[in-house]
Enzyme design. Structure first.
Site, PDB file in Angstrom:
ATOM      1  N   HIS A  47      -7.619  -5.217  -1.504  1.00  0.00           N
ATOM      2  CA  HIS A  47      -6.386  -4.477  -1.229  1.00  0.00           C
ATOM      3  C   HIS A  47      -5.351  -5.327  -0.509  1.00  0.00           C
ATOM      4  O   HIS A  47      -4.161  -5.048  -0.603  1.00  0.00           O
ATOM      5  CB  HIS A  47      -6.705  -3.232  -0.413  1.00  0.00           C
ATOM      6  CG  HIS A  47      -5.534  -2.304  -0.269  1.00  0.00           C
ATOM      7  ND1 HIS A  47      -4.773  -1.898  -1.347  1.00  0.00           N
ATOM      8  CD2 HIS A  47      -4.981  -1.705   0.819  1.00  0.00           C
ATOM      9  CE1 HIS A  47      -3.799  -1.081  -0.929  1.00  0.00           C
ATOM     10  NE2 HIS A  47      -3.913  -0.958   0.371  1.00  0.00           N
ATOM     11  N   ASP A  79      -9.042  -4.727  -6.020  1.00  0.00           N
ATOM     12  CA  ASP A  79      -8.645  -3.693  -5.068  1.00  0.00           C
ATOM     13  C   ASP A  79      -9.484  -2.425  -5.251  1.00  0.00           C
ATOM     14  O   ASP A  79      -9.375  -1.744  -6.271  1.00  0.00           O
ATOM     15  CB  ASP A  79      -7.159  -3.367  -5.269  1.00  0.00           C
ATOM     16  CG  ASP A  79      -6.572  -2.560  -4.122  1.00  0.00           C
ATOM     17  OD1 ASP A  79      -7.349  -1.877  -3.420  1.00  0.00           O
ATOM     18  OD2 ASP A  79      -5.348  -2.612  -3.918  1.00  0.00           O
ATOM     19  N   SER A 104       0.844  -1.188   0.000  1.00  0.00           N
ATOM     20  CA  SER A 104       0.000   0.000   0.000  1.00  0.00           C
ATOM     21  C   SER A 104       0.888   1.251   0.000  1.00  0.00           C
ATOM     22  O   SER A 104       1.662   1.449  -0.933  1.00  0.00           O
ATOM     23  CB  SER A 104      -0.963  -0.035   1.190  1.00  0.00           C
ATOM     24  OG  SER A 104      -1.959   0.951   1.057  1.00  0.00           O
TER      25      SER A 104
END
Length: 725
Positions: free
Chosen positions: A701, A669, A594
């Site tokens: 995600h 995602d 991320s």
């Protein structure tokens, strides 16, 4: 001969017991096989001096109390709950697999929990003395985000994007009737759950009215998420407002149960604003709401008339040259409807402020550089408030008590480490689950009046006799500003020999609202970090400026230039590593997910001479593709900060890539959409740069469940192939 054979067998058994972790153990063992001994689902029994929790089989609710000198007794069993449910609902069938983990105490004799039969789901109120059901509300098995009224006579829940109220008696009430999926009522997924938003429905104190978010996202762009399960792949579009584009429009609506009427709070223009800190007044006559502008640098704490929706007044305003980030509802002082606590970092650290409802600040309740992480409540006469806050430069969590009148603050726990605390109804007894880098889990009961402590659990090291964890150390490194000390962690390779040279794996996140290095068991690291150290890597992590728990100025250096100061600090960590005799400076790798994926790619392209191998999971590649609420807070709009967006956009830097880079993404995602990694892959193709790519078709995600073992194996294999050799 027999003695030698026996010695050989015993030695072999001991050696066999000290095996390295498997990849499966490294993935989930931290929470299962190697979880320190613990107490399951502890809760203080309301208005008593007794503690309840589940047994190891999840079939019994156990109790310890001061009356019985904290000895353990069985209070209720799963079978007793099942029998009561069958008696109350003979037309339904129940097979509770375990005692409800998410139970709560409604009063000292009444347990509240949810149970699912084969026909319906129920919110149940169970009398622990009589072993029967006092009351129950029936809801649809498809219900989500159930919210119980204070008097337990109603439960509001969501049927997709509409709100339904189920009363204890009489027919259900349909609050909203929106057929357009772009109109979302009562959901906690408003403003993408930024600003501390974790609910979308609030009952009035008298249970007669329901306040809820109404989100209109019909004007927000659709974003495709391709579902690969069908023979002809399907598009499941989501609403995804990218930085600088049209945002959702949100209002707050009050529904009156008796009249079935609705009023909308007159929160005004512009419509693209954020409504936060939503709080009913104790008398139910007003609603307090933080109104934050889209630029996120000006907050107004407003009061509205709950009967008419009219604006009453602005209590106070909060402005910043960077951003204002309200994260918590107001907390009214018990028995005093004119005083409340507000949490803000306006003076440098997120702390408590005592206000009156006329908007006047009564007392700043902050203490030193402590950041409040959890507010726990008030004592019986509301003289003192209790909270968990940071200490030791953000590494520790301690329990604090502050007197509201004077602001005098006392630290109630003193041992350095992480104290996870539950406090009883009148704040006289503390359940303290403590860990540190040397303590797996020590659980005690602390009597705040006489300071007496009672030990419940003193967990042993769960790895003893099973695997030998490599040595881990916490220390500090000066930041790139030359004055701030950054918390760092190093895990040494198994059988560490300082005369040898080892490859380095840097694990990075680096963004706001995250802290990787803590004075807790394992030092805040995942077991996968220790697994990689067992495989022969030096595993290094540093919490750079921009990360959590160190205050406003520590974080806000990232404003309008995400990645710049973060990378500068990470490179100070690299400078430290390069000075160590045991580090092979030609074999340094980096891994993150991320924001950490953004950092990993940024480090790879900005410092190609340093990083030989990188793995970036779900990486932000260009902040103009990220969503409004988070992205604009830190970067402003693209038209307001063109240089910041251009300098942090990684596709334009793909030509600088030299090392081996693996990018991993979830095809579903909805947070960092796959377009990010696609843009970087295309830029690498155009620049003639080779890059490796792996997609998880069904994951969002994060890669969760059993597939995470596959993910960790892929990451480990990549570093073993290109960095270890």
């Amino acid at each position: 001969m027999m003695k030698l054979l026996l010695l050989f067998l015993l030695t072999g058994m001991a050696a066999g017991a000290q095996k390295n972790l498997t990849i499966a153990q490294a993935t989930s063992g931290q929470y299962r096989e190697f979880a320190p001994k613990n107490i399951i689902a502890p809760q203080w029994r309301k208005d008593t001096r007794s503690l309840t929790y589940l047994d190891d089989t999840y079939s019994k609710l156990l109790l310890r109390s001061e009356e019985t000198n904290w000895t353990e007794v069985v209070l209720v069993t799963k079978d007793e709950l099942t029998a009561a449910l069958k008696s109350k609902f003979p037309a339904d069938t129940f097979a509770l697999p375990y005692f409800p983990h998410a139970y709560a105490w409604k009063d000292k004799n009444t347990l509240q929990f949810e149970a699912a039969g084969t026909k319906n789901s129920y919110v149940v109120f169970f009398d622990v003395d009589k072993k029967n059901i006092r009351n129950a509300l029936t809801i649809s098995p498809e219900a989500t985000q159930q919210t119980l009224s204070p008097n337990a006579s109603y439960i509001a829940w969501l049927n997709k994007n509409n709100i339904v109220i189920t009363p204890s008696e009489g027919p259900g009430i349909s609050v909203t009737h929106d057929n357009d999926n772009g109109i979302v009522n009562g959901s906690d997924y408003v403003h993408r759950q930024e600003f501390g938003i974790n609910k979308g429905i609030w009952w009035s104190p008298d249970s007669n009215r329901l306040l809820y978010y109404r989100k209109d996202e019909t004007m927000v762009s659709d974003y495709p998420l391709i579902q690969w399960g069908e023979r002809i792949a399907q598009n499941k579009a989501i609403k995804y407002p990218m930085a600088g584009m049209k945002s959702e429009e949100v209002t707050l609506v009050v529904f009156n149960i008796a009249t079935k009427s609705k009023i909308t709070l007159k929160t005004g223009e512009p419509k693209e604003q954020y409504l936060t800190c939503v709080t009913w007044s104790p008398d139910g006559k007003s609603v307090f709401t933080g109104v934050l502008n889209r630029e996120q640098n000006h907050l107004k704490m407003n009061q509205y008339d709950a009967a008419t929706g009219n604006f009453i007044k602005t209590l106070f305003e909060e402005k910043a040259t960077t951003y204002v980030e309200p994260l918590h509802d107001l907390t009214f002082v018990p028995g005093n409807g004119s005083q409340f606590l507000y949490r803000s970092e306006k003076d440098g650290f997120e702390q408590l402020y005592l206000y009156k409802t006329d908007g006047k600040l009564q007392k700043k309740l902050g203490y030193r550089d402590v950041v409040v992480t959890d507010f726990l409540g008030f004592d019986a006469d509301a003289k003192n408030a209790f909270y968990i806050g940071t200490a030791n430069k953000g590494l520790d969590r301690q329990l604090y008590r502050v007197e509201l009148k004077s602001g005098k603050t006392e630290t109630l726990t003193t041992v350095s480490g992480t104290h996870n605390v539950l406090i009883n109804s009148d704040c006289t007894l503390v359940y303290d689950a403590f860990s540190s880098t040397t303590t797996p889990n020590d659980i005690t009961i602390i009597d705040l009046k006489n300071k007496k402590t009672t030990s419940l659990i003193k967990a042993e090291n769960p790895y003893t006799g099973k695997t030998m964890l490599p040595k881990m150390e916490l220390f500090t490194i000066p930041a790139a500003d030359g004055k701030t000390l950054l918390n760092s962690r190093i895990i040494y390779p198994a059988d560490f020999d300082p005369t040898k040279k080892y490859p380095v794996l840097v694990y990075v996140y680096g963004g706001p609202h995250a802290q990787l290095v803590t004075n807790s068991w394992l030092g805040g690291a995942s077991l996968f970090d220790y697994y990689m150290a067992q495989q022969g890597y030096v595993v290094f992590t540093l919490d750079n400026r921009g990360s959590d728990s160190r205050g406003r100025d520590f974080e806000h250096v990232i404003h309008r230039q995400l990645g710049a100061n973060e990378m500068a600090d990470q490179m100070k960590g690299i400078e430290y590593l390069k000075k160590q005799t045991f580090v092979d400076t030609s074999r340094i790798g980096v891994y993150g997910w991320s924001f950490g994926g953004f950092m990993a790619v940024s480090l790879m392209v900005n410092h190609p001479e340093t990083f030989k191998v990188g793995v970036a999971g779900g990486p932000v590649i260009d902040w103009k593709y990220y969503e409004i609420m988070y992205g604009e807070r830190y970067m402003d709009m693209p038209e307001e900060n063109p240089h910041g967006y251009a300098s942090t956009a990684l596709p334009s830097q793909a030509n600088k890539l030299q090392g081996r880079l693996l990018i991993i993404h979830g095809a579903q995602d909805p947070v960092v959409v796959q377009q990010h990694s696609m843009e970087f892959i295309q830029a690498c193709i155009a620049a003639g740069k080779q890059v490796d790519y792996f997609l998880y078709p069904t994951h969002a995600h994060n890669v969760r469940g059993r597939d995470r073992i596959h993910l960790n194996q892929k990451i480990a294999d990549y570093f073993d192939t290109y960095l270890k050799k």
